[in-house]
Design a protein around this motif. Sequence first.
Motif, PDB file in Angstrom:
ATOM      1  N   GLY A  66      15.743  14.783 -90.913  1.00 18.02           N
ATOM      2  CA  GLY A  66      17.149  15.076 -90.638  1.00 18.02           C
ATOM      3  C   GLY A  66      17.748  14.112 -89.640  1.00 18.02           C
ATOM      4  O   GLY A  66      17.805  12.912 -89.861  1.00 18.02           O
ATOM      5  N   ARG A  67      18.147  14.665 -88.479  1.00 14.67           N
ATOM      6  CA  ARG A  67      18.930  13.859 -87.528  1.00 14.67           C
ATOM      7  C   ARG A  67      18.092  12.894 -86.702  1.00 14.67           C
ATOM      8  O   ARG A  67      18.635  12.034 -86.019  1.00 14.67           O
ATOM      9  CB  ARG A  67      19.717  14.787 -86.605  1.00 14.67           C
ATOM     10  CG  ARG A  67      18.840  15.735 -85.817  1.00 14.67           C
ATOM     11  CD  ARG A  67      19.658  16.725 -84.996  1.00 14.67           C
ATOM     12  NE  ARG A  67      18.776  17.651 -84.323  1.00 14.67           N
ATOM     13  CZ  ARG A  67      18.518  18.887 -84.747  1.00 14.67           C
ATOM     14  NH1 ARG A  67      19.091  19.342 -85.838  1.00 14.67           N
ATOM     15  NH2 ARG A  67      17.688  19.657 -84.085  1.00 14.67           N
ATOM     16  N   GLY A  68      16.780  13.023 -86.724  1.00 13.84           N
ATOM     17  CA  GLY A  68      15.916  12.117 -85.955  1.00 13.84           C
ATOM     18  C   GLY A  68      15.481  12.739 -84.636  1.00 13.84           C
ATOM     19  O   GLY A  68      16.034  13.733 -84.181  1.00 13.84           O
ATOM     20  N   THR A  69      14.458  12.129 -84.036  1.00 13.75           N
ATOM     21  CA  THR A  69      13.869  12.641 -82.793  1.00 13.75           C
ATOM     22  C   THR A  69      14.782  12.391 -81.596  1.00 13.75           C
ATOM     23  O   THR A  69      15.350  11.308 -81.452  1.00 13.75           O
ATOM     24  CB  THR A  69      12.502  11.956 -82.566  1.00 13.75           C
ATOM     25  OG1 THR A  69      11.614  12.316 -83.628  1.00 13.75           O
ATOM     26  CG2 THR A  69      11.885  12.367 -81.235  1.00 13.75           C
ATOM     27  N   HIS A  70      14.876  13.426 -80.744  1.00 11.13           N
ATOM     28  CA  HIS A  70      15.692  13.327 -79.518  1.00 11.13           C
ATOM     29  C   HIS A  70      15.161  12.220 -78.612  1.00 11.13           C
ATOM     30  O   HIS A  70      13.972  12.198 -78.285  1.00 11.13           O
ATOM     31  CB  HIS A  70      15.654  14.664 -78.787  1.00 11.13           C
ATOM     32  CG  HIS A  70      16.210  14.638 -77.394  1.00 11.13           C
ATOM     33  ND1 HIS A  70      17.549  14.454 -77.138  1.00 11.13           N
ATOM     34  CD2 HIS A  70      15.610  14.763 -76.188  1.00 11.13           C
ATOM     35  CE1 HIS A  70      17.748  14.472 -75.820  1.00 11.13           C
ATOM     36  NE2 HIS A  70      16.590  14.663 -75.227  1.00 11.13           N
ATOM     37  N   ILE A  71      16.048  11.323 -78.208  1.00 13.20           N
ATOM     38  CA  ILE A  71      15.636  10.279 -77.266  1.00 13.20           C
ATOM     39  C   ILE A  71      16.527  10.290 -76.037  1.00 13.20           C
ATOM     40  O   ILE A  71      17.634  10.821 -76.055  1.00 13.20           O
ATOM     41  CB  ILE A  71      15.647   8.863 -77.896  1.00 13.20           C
ATOM     42  CG1 ILE A  71      17.005   8.566 -78.526  1.00 13.20           C
ATOM     43  CG2 ILE A  71      14.527   8.699 -78.898  1.00 13.20           C
ATOM     44  CD1 ILE A  71      17.155   7.108 -78.892  1.00 13.20           C
ATOM     45  N   ASN A  72      15.991   9.726 -74.990  1.00 11.80           N
ATOM     46  CA  ASN A  72      16.712   9.619 -73.734  1.00 11.80           C
ATOM     47  C   ASN A  72      16.497   8.209 -73.198  1.00 11.80           C
ATOM     48  O   ASN A  72      15.766   7.427 -73.823  1.00 11.80           O
ATOM     49  CB  ASN A  72      16.213  10.681 -72.759  1.00 11.80           C
ATOM     50  CG  ASN A  72      17.303  11.124 -71.814  1.00 11.80           C
ATOM     51  OD1 ASN A  72      18.075  10.320 -71.293  1.00 11.80           O
ATOM     52  ND2 ASN A  72      17.378  12.417 -71.584  1.00 11.80           N
ATOM     53  N   ILE A  73      17.112   7.878 -72.100  1.00  9.97           N
ATOM     54  CA  ILE A  73      17.065   6.492 -71.621  1.00  9.97           C
ATOM     55  C   ILE A  73      16.719   6.397 -70.129  1.00  9.97           C
ATOM     56  O   ILE A  73      16.867   7.364 -69.388  1.00  9.97           O
ATOM     57  CB  ILE A  73      18.436   5.794 -71.822  1.00  9.97           C
ATOM     58  CG1 ILE A  73      19.550   6.619 -71.155  1.00  9.97           C
ATOM     59  CG2 ILE A  73      18.727   5.568 -73.289  1.00  9.97           C
ATOM     60  CD1 ILE A  73      20.886   5.900 -71.088  1.00  9.97           C
ATOM     61  N   SER A  74      16.257   5.212 -69.740  1.00  6.76           N
ATOM     62  CA  SER A  74      16.381   4.756 -68.360  1.00  6.76           C
ATOM     63  C   SER A  74      17.570   3.819 -68.393  1.00  6.76           C
ATOM     64  O   SER A  74      17.710   3.038 -69.339  1.00  6.76           O
ATOM     65  CB  SER A  74      15.156   3.959 -67.920  1.00  6.76           C
ATOM     66  OG  SER A  74      14.043   4.789 -67.787  1.00  6.76           O
ATOM     67  N   GLY A  75      18.426   3.895 -67.399  1.00  2.00           N
ATOM     68  CA  GLY A  75      19.621   3.064 -67.484  1.00  2.00           C
ATOM     69  C   GLY A  75      20.144   2.634 -66.143  1.00  2.00           C
ATOM     70  O   GLY A  75      19.582   2.971 -65.100  1.00  2.00           O
ATOM     71  N   ALA A  76      21.213   1.871 -66.200  1.00  3.89           N
ATOM     72  CA  ALA A  76      21.798   1.329 -64.973  1.00  3.89           C
ATOM     73  C   ALA A  76      23.290   1.087 -65.173  1.00  3.89           C
ATOM     74  O   ALA A  76      23.762   0.913 -66.294  1.00  3.89           O
ATOM     75  CB  ALA A  76      21.108   0.015 -64.608  1.00  3.89           C
ATOM     76  N   GLY A  77      24.006   1.086 -64.062  1.00  2.00           N
ATOM     77  CA  GLY A  77      25.429   0.774 -64.093  1.00  2.00           C
ATOM     78  C   GLY A  77      25.834   0.090 -62.802  1.00  2.00           C
ATOM     79  O   GLY A  77      25.071   0.072 -61.828  1.00  2.00           O
ATOM     80  N   VAL A  78      27.039  -0.481 -62.826  1.00  3.66           N
ATOM     81  CA  VAL A  78      27.565  -1.170 -61.649  1.00  3.66           C
ATOM     82  C   VAL A  78      28.357  -0.167 -60.804  1.00  3.66           C
ATOM     83  O   VAL A  78      29.154   0.612 -61.337  1.00  3.66           O
ATOM     84  CB  VAL A  78      28.468  -2.357 -62.068  1.00  3.66           C
ATOM     85  CG1 VAL A  78      29.091  -3.019 -60.842  1.00  3.66           C
ATOM     86  CG2 VAL A  78      27.666  -3.367 -62.885  1.00  3.66           C
ATOM     87  N   MET A  79      28.110  -0.179 -59.504  1.00  2.00           N
ATOM     88  CA  MET A  79      28.746   0.768 -58.601  1.00  2.00           C
ATOM     89  C   MET A  79      30.229   0.454 -58.406  1.00  2.00           C
ATOM     90  O   MET A  79      30.634  -0.706 -58.363  1.00  2.00           O
ATOM     91  CB  MET A  79      28.045   0.750 -57.231  1.00  2.00           C
ATOM     92  CG  MET A  79      26.571   1.130 -57.262  1.00  2.00           C
ATOM     93  SD  MET A  79      26.324   2.900 -57.524  1.00  2.00           S
ATOM     94  CE  MET A  79      26.327   2.983 -59.286  1.00  2.00           C
ATOM     95  N   LYS A  80      31.001   1.521 -58.268  1.00  3.91           N
ATOM     96  CA  LYS A  80      32.450   1.376 -58.124  1.00  3.91           C
ATOM     97  C   LYS A  80      32.801   0.455 -56.944  1.00  3.91           C
ATOM     98  O   LYS A  80      33.713  -0.353 -57.028  1.00  3.91           O
ATOM     99  CB  LYS A  80      33.061   2.757 -57.913  1.00  3.91           C
ATOM    100  CG  LYS A  80      34.575   2.722 -57.783  1.00  3.91           C
ATOM    101  CD  LYS A  80      35.118   4.081 -57.423  1.00  3.91           C
ATOM    102  CE  LYS A  80      35.910   4.651 -58.587  1.00  3.91           C
ATOM    103  NZ  LYS A  80      36.147   6.073 -58.450  1.00  3.91           N
ATOM    104  N   HIS A  81      32.080   0.580 -55.837  1.00  9.12           N
ATOM    105  CA  HIS A  81      32.406  -0.209 -54.646  1.00  9.12           C
ATOM    106  C   HIS A  81      31.441  -1.389 -54.469  1.00  9.12           C
ATOM    107  O   HIS A  81      31.239  -1.857 -53.351  1.00  9.12           O
ATOM    108  CB  HIS A  81      32.374   0.689 -53.407  1.00  9.12           C
ATOM    109  CG  HIS A  81      33.318   1.847 -53.503  1.00  9.12           C
ATOM    110  ND1 HIS A  81      34.696   1.688 -53.479  1.00  9.12           N
ATOM    111  CD2 HIS A  81      33.095   3.173 -53.661  1.00  9.12           C
ATOM    112  CE1 HIS A  81      35.273   2.876 -53.605  1.00  9.12           C
ATOM    113  NE2 HIS A  81      34.329   3.794 -53.717  1.00  9.12           N
ATOM    114  N   ALA A  82      30.858  -1.858 -55.558  1.00  9.83           N
ATOM    115  CA  ALA A  82      29.870  -2.947 -55.480  1.00  9.83           C
ATOM    116  C   ALA A  82      30.447  -4.154 -54.744  1.00  9.83           C
ATOM    117  O   ALA A  82      31.479  -4.690 -55.151  1.00  9.83           O
ATOM    118  CB  ALA A  82      29.454  -3.361 -56.888  1.00  9.83           C
ATOM    119  N   PRO A  83      29.771  -4.606 -53.684  1.00 10.12           N
ATOM    120  CA  PRO A  83      30.246  -5.820 -52.997  1.00 10.12           C
ATOM    121  C   PRO A  83      30.017  -7.087 -53.830  1.00 10.12           C
ATOM    122  O   PRO A  83      30.667  -8.086 -53.596  1.00 10.12           O
ATOM    123  CB  PRO A  83      29.405  -5.870 -51.711  1.00 10.12           C
ATOM    124  CG  PRO A  83      28.760  -4.529 -51.588  1.00 10.12           C
ATOM    125  CD  PRO A  83      28.649  -3.982 -52.974  1.00 10.12           C
TER     126      PRO A  83
END
Length: 340
Positions: A249-266
Amino acid sequence: MTTKLLFLGLTAALLSSPASGQEKVLNLYSSRHYQTDEALYSRFTQKTGIQIHRIEAPEDALIERVRNEGAASPADVLVTVDAGRLWRAEQAGLFQPVKSAELERRIPAHLRHPDGLWFGFSARARVIVFNKEAVKAGELRGYEDLAAPKWKGKVCMRSSSSIYNLSLGAALVAHLGEQKTEDWARGVAANFARAPKGGDTDQIKAVAAGECALTLANTYYYARLARSQKPDERAAIAKTGVVWPDQDGRGTHINISGAGVMKHAPHPREAIQFLEYLASDEAQHYFADGNNEYPAVATTKTDNPALAALGTFKPDTLNVSALGRNQPAAQKAFDRAGWR
Ligand SMILES: [Fe+2]
């Protein structure tokens, strides 16, 4: 000056660019602490000349820290695990949107935030682990089978407050709706062999020991035990098998390790450069393999022997941002169902 102020002053001095402006730096807040990450950082510095200054702390503490630092935060990039946690950081307003053709080309759309607030760089799957003496291969095909009355007294599970179960519950809310998720949780809880306790590794060991027949675990825990230096852990894995749920059917549930840029990043430019580096084949290898995960970039092949032994699978392509968004509904469903 109080000790606290002195500490904050030192942190700022360590983490900000020198006054000369000659040295390019990136301030990285990470909840990861894998040996392969060291190679990752030094390769990035070799390639770009950007020095990485790193703050490591457990996931939720790290999010709390950036939140408390507010606009004065020296953090450029936050690296953490689980889309549910990235969502918590997103809800706290910590990220800024990133537009990068490179990231959009490399990272599949379902593994990143629709507005570029964060990106998944490795994936883990939540699989059914069974005791080979108690369960025949083919007896289970999906998560919904865990609620079947035939498994009464045979299911070990960690608590519903575990973010891994919350994220799975959130995916079920997206696919089945809240009521069916609650019904499912009630069925699973009715099958418990014992009250929820311990982490994923404890569940796998309990299944291997015959304390229960079935459980759910993230693939990296299974792979870690399979590659363990301890003979008893490898022996435990030999007693178990893995089902990739929902392959029809819909496939196996997966999750991630991830990253983003901070709003106040210098250093926002260096921050984006770092994210783009994480999406390169070289970095994908280090990043995923440090925790026995799957590279997010489809063309990067894993050479992890324990993951290779598990074979290939069809992943659920629900956008992982739903895992955070539906988390409150999942928690309510678990609570009402009596899965503590
Ligand atoms: Fe984990």
